[in-house]
Scaffold this active site. Structure first.
Site: not given
Ligand code: IPE
Ligand code: IPE
Ligand code: MG
Length: 242
Positions: A18, A35, A64, A129
């Site tokens: 995240d 990303h 999802t 792995l």
């Molecule tokens: C969780 O992160 C999903 C992934 C890392 C793929 P999100 O950024 O989507 O989660 P919330 O919305 O902060 O809970």
């Molecule tokens: C995690 O990073 C990747 C995915 C959920 C796909 P985020 O895109 O959720 O990053 P923040 O939380 O907005 O910083």
């Molecule tokens: Mg996030």
């Protein structure tokens, strides 16, 4: 591997990657660039997990719920994943990495699906792995699917209601022996300072140690990874006993 104890290395580490969006904001670049930086981080952590002798690594790449994001961002994430598997496939094969997908990836864009299917096929006999990518993954959806499969079996007379044990429910999860076949993660790491599971491995996390890192995912270094594992190794795991 300074300071880590080989004998108590986790066999299965799961990571909620995240903070890509916040990293992009910090650097004044579009979210998709965040990303992209996150993909490089993922690559580094796959390599390092292998070096540390971890057997299974699961990363949360797309939930999802992430379909709620803009079409541009969603497209960008899947495109990057294709770039990653295409660019690094030869190296994954060379390093004996076996790639699996957790989640229903039948509904993702066609080109991404093809590239991932090829990767799964080309790495399926690798014994190093196991690298699980949770993609279009949601744990409630996963549990619901397991329950549905079991209900069909009961209806067909293949299973008695009293046969529905915890093992049977586990069997039909994406991590179960009908699919990725890996043990519950001993350690779940979430980066970016957020402290929640966001629908990740709810069943499998029953006794996982949770470690939170303040690093945004693109900044997550191998040193920080080792620090998280060291924290796990310092925990007293009791599993409800005394
Ligand atoms: C969780 O992160 C999903 C992934 C890392 C793929 P999100 O950024 O989507 O989660 P919330 O919305 O902060 O809970
Ligand atoms: C995690 O990073 C990747 C995915 C959920 C796909 P985020 O895109 O959720 O990053 P923040 O939380 O907005 O910083
Ligand atoms: Mg996030």
């Amino acid at each position: 591997m300074t300071g880590l104890i080989k004998e108590i290395m986790p066999q299965h580490v799961a990571i909620i990657m995240d903070g890509n969006g916040r990293w992009a904001k910090e650097h004044g670049v579009p979210r998709v660039a965040g990303h992209r930086a996150g993909m490089e981080s993922m690559k580094k952590i796959v390599d390092h997990s292998d070096k540390l002798g971890i057997k299974h690594l699961t990363v949360y790449a797309f939930s999802t719920e992430n379909w709620k994001r803009s079409t541009e961002e969603v497209r960008g994430i899947f495109k990057l994943l294709v770039t990653f598997v295409n660019r690094d496939l030869r190296e994954l094969i060379k390093n004996n990495v076996c790639v699996k997908i957790l989640g229903d990836f039948s509904s993702i864009p066609e080109d991404s699906k093809k590239a991932l299917e090829k990767t799964i096929e080309d790495t399926k006999n690798n014994k190093g792995l196991q690298f699980n990518i949770a993609l279009n993954y949601g744990s409630r959806d996963e549990i619901r699917r397991s329950v549905e499969t079991i209900a069909h079996k009961v209806k067909a007379g293949e299973l008695e209601p009293s046969d529905i044990s915890e093992d049977v429910i586990s069997e039909y999860l994406w991590t179960g022996n009908m699919h990725a076949d890996c043990p519950d993660p001993e350690l779940i790491i979430r980066t970016s300072g957020e402290q929640r599971l966001s629908n990740f491995l709810l069943w499998q996390a029953a006794y996982s140690e949770l470690v939170f890192s303040d690093a945004l995912w693109p900044d997550f270094s191998t040193e920080e990874y080792e620090r998280c594992i060291a924290e796990y190794q310092s925990r007293d795991r009791r599993f409800g006993g005394r």
